[in-house]
Design an enzyme around this catalytic site. Sequence first.
Site, mmCIF file in Angstrom:
data_model
loop_
_atom_site.group_PDB
_atom_site.id
_atom_site.type_symbol
_atom_site.label_atom_id
_atom_site.label_comp_id
_atom_site.label_asym_id
_atom_site.label_seq_id
_atom_site.Cartn_x
_atom_site.Cartn_y
_atom_site.Cartn_z
ATOM 1 N N GLY A 72 44.981 32.225 62.279
ATOM 2 C CA GLY A 72 46.088 31.629 63.109
ATOM 3 C C GLY A 72 45.784 30.438 63.436
ATOM 4 N N ILE B 229 44.492 29.551 69.715
ATOM 5 C CA ILE B 229 44.367 30.891 69.947
ATOM 6 C C ILE B 229 42.693 31.272 69.483
ATOM 7 C CG2 ILE B 229 44.948 33.171 69.457
ATOM 8 C CD1 ILE B 229 47.022 31.372 71.331
ATOM 9 N N GLU C 136 40.084 32.166 60.488
ATOM 10 C CA GLU C 136 40.634 31.805 59.092
ATOM 11 C C GLU C 136 41.943 30.930 59.969
ATOM 12 O OE1 GLU C 136 40.200 31.772 56.076
ATOM 13 O OE2 GLU C 136 38.348 33.335 56.305
ATOM 14 N N CYS D 286 48.907 27.848 55.453
ATOM 15 C CA CYS D 286 47.668 26.968 56.072
ATOM 16 C C CYS D 286 47.154 26.177 54.846
ATOM 17 C CB CYS D 286 46.720 28.132 56.421
ATOM 18 S SG CYS D 286 46.412 29.263 55.318
#
Length: 491
Positions: free
Chosen positions: A200, A204, A222, A257
């Site tokens: 994410g 967070i 990740e 990402c």
Amino acid sequence: MASEEEKKSVFDAESAKEVVKELRACFAAGNTKSYEWRSTQLNAVLKMMEENEPLIVAALRDDLSKPELESSIYEIAMVQNSCTVALKKMKHWMMPEKAKTSLITFPSSAEIVSEPLGVVLVISAWNYPFMLSLDPVIGAIAAGNAVVLKPSEIAPATSSLLARLAADYLDRSCIKVVEGAVPETSALLEQKWDKIFYTGNERIARIVMAAAAKHLTPVVLELGGKCPAIVDSDINLQVATRRIIAGKWGCNNGQACVSPDYIITTKSYAQKLVDSFVCELERFYGKNPLESKDLSRIVNSNHFARLSKLLDEDKVSSKIVHGGERDEAKLRIAPTILLDVPQDSLIMTEEIFGPLLPIILVDKVEESFDVINSSGTKPLAAYLFTNNKKLKEKFVSTVSAGGLVVNDTTVHLAEHTLPFGGVGDSGMGAYHGKFSFDTFSHKKAVLYRGFACDAFVRYPPYSRGKLKLLQALFNGSFLGIIRALVGWFRS
């Protein structure tokens, strides 16, 4: 007042505690450790994907309007490939690895035993909700762990389907899916895990890491970052442009990402590059890309507003050279190229994660490395398009990123022999192939000795002779050992 049924359905800290307790009992009983259990579960994942592909494609369409090809290849086929590799290699991965020993412990033998960590938590992301959920779970199963998967609530159709399919196909006593949003995730994070695997964003990730620190739980993060693509002039421009488009808009419309976040090229080459993008984008997505069925939509209104804010900034809006069209009602933004964007603009100071592609201009292509390194962060991936050997070498030696690709984008994810993970702000830890197995394993050192050749020099009373002999043994010097022994006997 809430009904009794609603009260029972609330997943709070006590519920999370019970889930972990049940999984720890399952793990302690040894249920997950055998090769047979691991292979049975991985074959079940394969069967689950094969028998439910239409449902999975439909769920991804509901959540993201993801094209069928992207769903079938980048989500389903990627998971199937991970399962196939694990099933083929897992027996070898599980075998103890022989290790060399030295004169210090002679005679002896040694090995490294891969043992499962225990009960692990996987918190997934919304952009590739099947692949990013199941890929780490496959590694956890292959390594012999009990697993809780928490899918992203931002992809609700996929989350619901994952929970149902996992319950139908997998061992429910050792593998569980917990649905929900912040309260459910918080309840899970309060528990003690043997590892937490989070995919994410950086904000967070800090919360996850802080929660893990309370229990000294190791984490894999990740994350993402601003992935640059450097474009040199001595290239096949059409092929380069197409590969950038495939890695940007062909990967969930930039909501990935590892998608190229911005391009760096020279001032003299920029217009040729823009013209090539315009030509190929129209070829792929038509003159009205907002109507294209080959582009995912923006996941929700919050992300649409965030991307619009990046695009509407005064110093940026005038830099649009292609695209920029938006349909808020349908959550669609056309592929957008921006030329010569100021590096202090919002679009250049945060991860874009969408269909906007700024182009940064430099005088010489070699200056690109300074642009990347001066950002102060390390991207998850970086790309270079060139035929210049020295430039390739400098790229590899100069740019620090989770992964590098020369003359393509994003394809390194498909190679299970390469670790996938970030560095610095883009994450920590890696997975894919054996790296997934290793991520969810403890490498236990084991040394075997008999009772012969007991080294008296290690025992008191200590002496100068014993010291010299031990020093020689630790240095691994046969000549030193002989000298120490000769001196010992003379004394």
